[in-house]
Scaffold this motif. Structure first.
Motif, PDB file in Angstrom:
ATOM      1  N   ILE A  93       0.847  -1.194   0.000  1.00  0.00           N
ATOM      2  CA  ILE A  93       0.000   0.000   0.000  1.00  0.00           C
ATOM      3  C   ILE A  93       0.883   1.244   0.000  1.00  0.00           C
ATOM      4  O   ILE A  93       1.828   1.349   0.786  1.00  0.00           O
ATOM      5  CB  ILE A  93      -0.901   0.015   1.253  1.00  0.00           C
ATOM      6  N   ARG A  94       0.563   2.181  -0.898  1.00  0.00           N
ATOM      7  CA  ARG A  94       1.269   3.474  -0.904  1.00  0.00           C
ATOM      8  C   ARG A  94       0.229   4.584  -0.823  1.00  0.00           C
ATOM      9  O   ARG A  94      -0.831   4.499  -1.447  1.00  0.00           O
ATOM     10  CB  ARG A  94       2.102   3.624  -2.181  1.00  0.00           C
ATOM     11  N   TRP A  95       0.524   5.607  -0.028  1.00  0.00           N
ATOM     12  CA  TRP A  95      -0.394   6.732   0.126  1.00  0.00           C
ATOM     13  C   TRP A  95       0.339   8.030  -0.166  1.00  0.00           C
ATOM     14  O   TRP A  95       1.564   8.102  -0.153  1.00  0.00           O
ATOM     15  CB  TRP A  95      -1.016   6.745   1.528  1.00  0.00           C
ATOM     16  N   ASN A  96      -0.437   9.074  -0.443  1.00  0.00           N
ATOM     17  CA  ASN A  96       0.134  10.384  -0.763  1.00  0.00           C
ATOM     18  C   ASN A  96       0.246  11.253   0.488  1.00  0.00           C
ATOM     19  O   ASN A  96      -0.084  10.809   1.597  1.00  0.00           O
ATOM     20  CB  ASN A  96      -0.679  11.074  -1.868  1.00  0.00           C
ATOM     21  N   ASP A  97       0.682  12.489   0.299  1.00  0.00           N
ATOM     22  CA  ASP A  97       0.857  13.410   1.431  1.00  0.00           C
ATOM     23  C   ASP A  97      -0.451  13.751   2.132  1.00  0.00           C
ATOM     24  O   ASP A  97      -0.451  14.130   3.301  1.00  0.00           O
ATOM     25  CB  ASP A  97       1.531  14.710   0.965  1.00  0.00           C
ATOM     26  N   ALA A  98      -1.561  13.585   1.429  1.00  0.00           N
ATOM     27  CA  ALA A  98      -2.874  13.850   2.029  1.00  0.00           C
ATOM     28  C   ALA A  98      -3.392  12.644   2.817  1.00  0.00           C
ATOM     29  O   ALA A  98      -4.473  12.701   3.393  1.00  0.00           O
ATOM     30  CB  ALA A  98      -3.873  14.238   0.943  1.00  0.00           C
ATOM     31  N   GLY A  99      -2.621  11.554   2.821  1.00  0.00           N
ATOM     32  CA  GLY A  99      -3.032  10.358   3.552  1.00  0.00           C
ATOM     33  C   GLY A  99      -4.040   9.502   2.792  1.00  0.00           C
ATOM     34  O   GLY A  99      -4.742   8.696   3.395  1.00  0.00           O
ATOM     35  N   LEU A 100      -4.087   9.655   1.464  1.00  0.00           N
ATOM     36  CA  LEU A 100      -5.004   8.875   0.643  1.00  0.00           C
ATOM     37  C   LEU A 100      -4.226   7.801  -0.108  1.00  0.00           C
ATOM     38  O   LEU A 100      -3.130   8.053  -0.618  1.00  0.00           O
ATOM     39  CB  LEU A 100      -5.725   9.776  -0.357  1.00  0.00           C
ATOM     40  N   ILE A 101      -4.794   6.623  -0.189  1.00  0.00           N
ATOM     41  CA  ILE A 101      -4.127   5.519  -0.879  1.00  0.00           C
ATOM     42  C   ILE A 101      -4.101   5.803  -2.381  1.00  0.00           C
ATOM     43  O   ILE A 101      -5.131   6.074  -2.992  1.00  0.00           O
ATOM     44  CB  ILE A 101      -4.838   4.182  -0.591  1.00  0.00           C
ATOM     45  N   VAL A 102      -2.885   5.721  -2.950  1.00  0.00           N
ATOM     46  CA  VAL A 102      -2.711   5.952  -4.382  1.00  0.00           C
ATOM     47  C   VAL A 102      -2.360   4.666  -5.128  1.00  0.00           C
ATOM     48  O   VAL A 102      -2.520   4.596  -6.347  1.00  0.00           O
ATOM     49  CB  VAL A 102      -1.638   7.027  -4.670  1.00  0.00           C
ATOM     50  N   ASP A 103      -1.887   3.660  -4.411  1.00  0.00           N
ATOM     51  CA  ASP A 103      -1.512   2.401  -5.055  1.00  0.00           C
ATOM     52  C   ASP A 103      -1.726   1.257  -4.071  1.00  0.00           C
ATOM     53  O   ASP A 103      -1.295   1.341  -2.912  1.00  0.00           O
ATOM     54  CB  ASP A 103      -0.047   2.450  -5.492  1.00  0.00           C
ATOM     55  N   PHE A 104      -2.395   0.205  -4.550  1.00  0.00           N
ATOM     56  CA  PHE A 104      -2.695  -0.951  -3.708  1.00  0.00           C
ATOM     57  C   PHE A 104      -2.443  -2.198  -4.548  1.00  0.00           C
ATOM     58  O   PHE A 104      -3.095  -2.404  -5.576  1.00  0.00           O
ATOM     59  CB  PHE A 104      -4.153  -0.919  -3.251  1.00  0.00           C
ATOM     60  N   LYS A 105      -1.475  -2.998  -4.131  1.00  0.00           N
ATOM     61  CA  LYS A 105      -1.126  -4.219  -4.861  1.00  0.00           C
ATOM     62  C   LYS A 105      -1.286  -5.414  -3.940  1.00  0.00           C
ATOM     63  O   LYS A 105      -0.840  -5.389  -2.795  1.00  0.00           O
ATOM     64  CB  LYS A 105       0.317  -4.149  -5.345  1.00  0.00           C
ATOM     65  N   VAL A 106      -1.930  -6.455  -4.454  1.00  0.00           N
ATOM     66  CA  VAL A 106      -2.124  -7.683  -3.694  1.00  0.00           C
ATOM     67  C   VAL A 106      -1.367  -8.806  -4.395  1.00  0.00           C
ATOM     68  O   VAL A 106      -1.497  -8.993  -5.603  1.00  0.00           O
ATOM     69  CB  VAL A 106      -3.615  -8.057  -3.583  1.00  0.00           C
ATOM     70  N   MET A 107      -0.581  -9.532  -3.612  1.00  0.00           N
ATOM     71  CA  MET A 107       0.123 -10.709  -4.120  1.00  0.00           C
ATOM     72  C   MET A 107      -0.259 -11.878  -3.229  1.00  0.00           C
ATOM     73  O   MET A 107      -0.312 -11.737  -2.008  1.00  0.00           O
ATOM     74  CB  MET A 107       1.627 -10.451  -4.127  1.00  0.00           C
ATOM     75  N   VAL A 108      -0.555 -13.041  -3.855  1.00  0.00           N
ATOM     76  CA  VAL A 108      -1.103 -14.189  -3.127  1.00  0.00           C
ATOM     77  C   VAL A 108      -0.374 -15.459  -3.543  1.00  0.00           C
ATOM     78  O   VAL A 108       0.044 -15.608  -4.686  1.00  0.00           O
ATOM     79  CB  VAL A 108      -2.617 -14.339  -3.422  1.00  0.00           C
ATOM     80  N   ARG A 109      -0.271 -16.370  -2.607  1.00  0.00           N
ATOM     81  CA  ARG A 109       0.247 -17.708  -2.856  1.00  0.00           C
ATOM     82  C   ARG A 109      -0.564 -18.686  -2.036  1.00  0.00           C
ATOM     83  O   ARG A 109      -1.242 -18.264  -1.105  1.00  0.00           O
ATOM     84  CB  ARG A 109       1.743 -17.776  -2.510  1.00  0.00           C
TER      85      ARG A 109
END
Length: 129
Positions: A93-109
């Motif tokens: 999960i990556r968020w911006n300076d405003a505290g909003l999520i800008v990128d969400f990646k899920v990896m599963v096994r």
């Protein structure tokens, strides 16, 4: 002061409440699914995918087992069981300076888990249309 994005995420996960995703996602958010080839762009589609994930992943066995947190991103390792299949994965999960999520990646096994999640997510997303 605004709640930290990870605190908000954990609160939504614990309450199984996908309705709060709209206030957590940036308008230009991107979602990377373990079962969809291309990234999904935009707040509405990311909220739709994460909302389906709330229904597929977040059962009583779901738990985060490790967190690695930086200034604007985090890796959250999780475990859950779905239909007797042990699922292990990570949310990046990556968020911006405003505290909003800008990128969400899920990896599963493992592969069996990915196949099951693919079936479940497809059904959830189809039903939501």
């Amino acid at each position: 002061m605004k709640e930290h994005p990870l605190a908000t995420w954990h609160r939504l996960v614990l309450s199984h409440d996908a309705s709060g995703l709209g206030t957590l996602l940036a308008d230009d958010a991107v979602f990377h699914s373990p079962v969809v080839h291309t990234p999904q762009h935009g707040k509405a589609i990311v909220a739709r995918y994460l909302g389906a994930a709330f229904q597929v992943f977040f059962n009583p066995t779901f738990r985060y087992v490790r967190e690695i947190v930086g200034a604007s991103d985090a890796v959250l390792e999780f475990e859950t069981e779905i239909d007797g299949v042990q699922v292990n994965g990570v949310d990046l999960i990556r968020w911006n300076d405003a505290g909003l999520i800008v990128d969400f990646k899920v990896m599963v096994r493992p592969l069996k888990a990915i196949q099951l999640i693919h079936q479940r997510m497809a059904a959830m997303l189809q039903a939501a249309q």
